[in-house]
Design an enzyme around this catalytic site. Structure first.
Site, PDB file in Angstrom:
ATOM      1  CG  ASP A   1      10.814   9.147   9.470  1.00 29.94           C
ATOM      2  OD1 ASP A   1      11.037  10.182  10.123  1.00 29.94           O
ATOM      3  OD2 ASP A   1       9.802   8.432   9.649  1.00 29.94           O
TER       4      ASP A   1
ATOM      5  CE  LYS B   1      -4.140  -1.949   2.194  1.00 31.60           C
ATOM      6  NZ  LYS B   1      -3.701  -3.362   2.228  1.00 31.60           N
ATOM      7  CB  ILE B   2       3.647   2.471   2.139  1.00 28.75           C
ATOM      8  CG1 ILE B   2       2.785   2.492   3.403  1.00 28.75           C
ATOM      9  CG2 ILE B   2       4.621   3.645   2.139  1.00 28.75           C
ATOM     10  CD1 ILE B   2       3.563   2.297   4.686  1.00 28.75           C
TER      11      ILE B   2
ATOM     12  CG  HIS C   1       9.863   5.951  13.475  1.00 24.83           C
ATOM     13  ND1 HIS C   1      10.390   4.726  13.804  1.00 24.83           N
ATOM     14  CD2 HIS C   1       8.742   5.682  12.755  1.00 24.83           C
ATOM     15  CE1 HIS C   1       9.621   3.758  13.317  1.00 24.83           C
ATOM     16  NE2 HIS C   1       8.615   4.327  12.678  1.00 24.83           N
ATOM     17  CD  GLN C   2       9.113  14.421  11.221  1.00 22.04           C
ATOM     18  OE1 GLN C   2      10.109  14.730  11.869  1.00 22.04           O
ATOM     19  NE2 GLN C   2       8.296  15.318  10.683  1.00 22.04           N
ATOM     20  CB  ALA C   3       7.209   8.581   7.689  1.00 19.66           C
TER      21      ALA C   3
ATOM     22  CB  SER D   1      10.328   0.896   5.730  1.00 21.03           C
ATOM     23  OG  SER D   1       9.659  -0.285   6.095  1.00 21.03           O
ATOM     24  NE  ARG D   2       8.985  -0.953  12.024  1.00 22.23           N
ATOM     25  CZ  ARG D   2       7.945  -0.151  11.812  1.00 22.23           C
ATOM     26  NH1 ARG D   2       8.101   0.947  11.076  1.00 22.23           N
ATOM     27  NH2 ARG D   2       6.757  -0.433  12.329  1.00 22.23           N
TER      28      ARG D   2
ATOM     29  CD  GLU E   1      13.532   4.027  15.079  1.00 27.40           C
ATOM     30  OE1 GLU E   1      12.329   4.109  15.392  1.00 27.40           O
ATOM     31  OE2 GLU E   1      13.945   4.256  13.927  1.00 27.40           O
TER      32      GLU E   1
END
Length: 331
Positions: A257, A153-154, A294-296, A232-233, A262
């Site tokens: 991101d 989907k992304i 990590h704000q996406a 993503s990760r 993290e």
């Protein structure tokens, strides 16, 4: 029943409180769940956690001993949860299987454009009334090649935007997306995608098979002037290898991101502390790198959907129902 929610951001708190109103009481904490904070959950049958919660076997055992029977994680990814330990302890685990893919796809494009057009450097200069253009030259993306690793989907949402830019589209995934095909995407082996793409973006889940999907060999296979984006990760990229390539002067830009180490850093204010992570400290010094925390996913639309799904997961647990969001069912 009162629910304990860990790792709640200030913007997220009113959304969570509003969503649970009329169903259950909720206590929101800004601390993240880990081995030090797990005892706080004693007496709470249901807790909710954020993406950076540490839910290994040790933490799960502390939670289970304190009476926790259900964990509702407010994220799609669940690589931080020991599902086998949860099953052994008789705990129910649920996640959010779907939320706005546009939030992440649009932010990935934000990172790509920021590094391509040197937005951070330009903004910093103009704040100092330095209006020179030296070092700010970017590239048109129209006619260049976008490589999308992961076309769910992304990845599909990212591809739609790339199609709008007029880019050539290459894709890689275990299952081909017919929508991406219709947009003109050609599916190719990963090595070919990396070698031919001017922009490489990652949209695959983190699992043992994808850990360091972009390793030293993959980085060397990319064009010297390519742009690399990861929303993503963090574990998808071997960051140490990435730093080595950046030191060699490679890549037009890198937008991250997420970061593989993290946990314990992102979402927290570390501005008054010495950062002990040498890799991250080195990474943020490169002028062609933009790192965000990590704000996406962090839009009112996506967070609202995440919170609503979390409430449904809790209500389903209480009612004995099972949905597609359940990773470990109620025993």
């Amino acid at each position: 029943m009162e629910i304990l929610a860990f790792g709640v951001q200030a913007d997220e708190k009113p959304l969570i409180q509003q969503a649970f109103r009329g169903h259950h009481e909720v206590r929101c904490l800004d601390v993240f769940l880990n081995e030090d904070t797990a005892p706080i959950a004693a007496g709470y049958e249901v807790i909710s956690t954020s993406v950076n919660a540490e839910l290994g076997a040790g933490v799960l055992e502390v939670l289970a001993a304190g009476g926790t029977r259900m964990i509702a994680q407010r994220s799609t990814g669940f690589n931080n949860i020991d599902l086998k330990a949860a099953e052994r302890l008789g705990m129910t685990i649920a996640r959010v299987s779907y939320y706005s893919p546009y939030s992440v796809a649009e932010f990935a494009w934000t990172l790509a454009m920021a590094v391509n057009r040197h937005i951070v450097r330009a903004s910093t200069r103009t704040r100092d009334f330095d209006f020179r253009l030296d070092g700010l030259m970017g590239r048109d993306l129209r006619g260049r090649t976008a490589g999308v690793l992961g076309t769910g989907k992304i990845g599909e949402a990212f591809t739609r935007i790339a199609h709008g830019f007029g880019m050539r589209l290459l894709g890689w995934d275990v299952v081909e997306n017919p929508v991406c095909r219709e947009l003109g995407m050609t599916y190719v082996p990963k090595e070919q995608l990396l070698a031919e793409s001017d922009l490489v973006t990652l949209h695959v889940p983190l699992m043992p098979e994808t850990q360091h999907l972009i390793d030293a060999d993959a980085l060397k296979a990319m064009k010297d002037d390519a742009i690399l984006v990861n929303s993503s990760r963090g574990g998808l990229i071997d960051t140490t290898a990435l730093v080595d390539e950046l030191r060699a002067g490679r890549f037009a830009g890198v937008g991250l991101d997420v970061y593989e180490a993290e946990a314990g850093l992102f979402f927290l204010d570390k501005s008054l502390e010495a950062i002990e992570d040498d890799t991250l400290a080195r990474l943020v010094t490169f002028p062609n790198v933009v790192v965000t925390s990590h704000q996406a996913y962090y839009t009112v639309d996506a967070v609202g959907q995440i919170v609503d799904a979390t409430v449904r997961n809790v209500l389903d647990y209480r009612a004995g129902r099972r949905s597609e969001n359940v990773l470990v069912p109620r025993s």
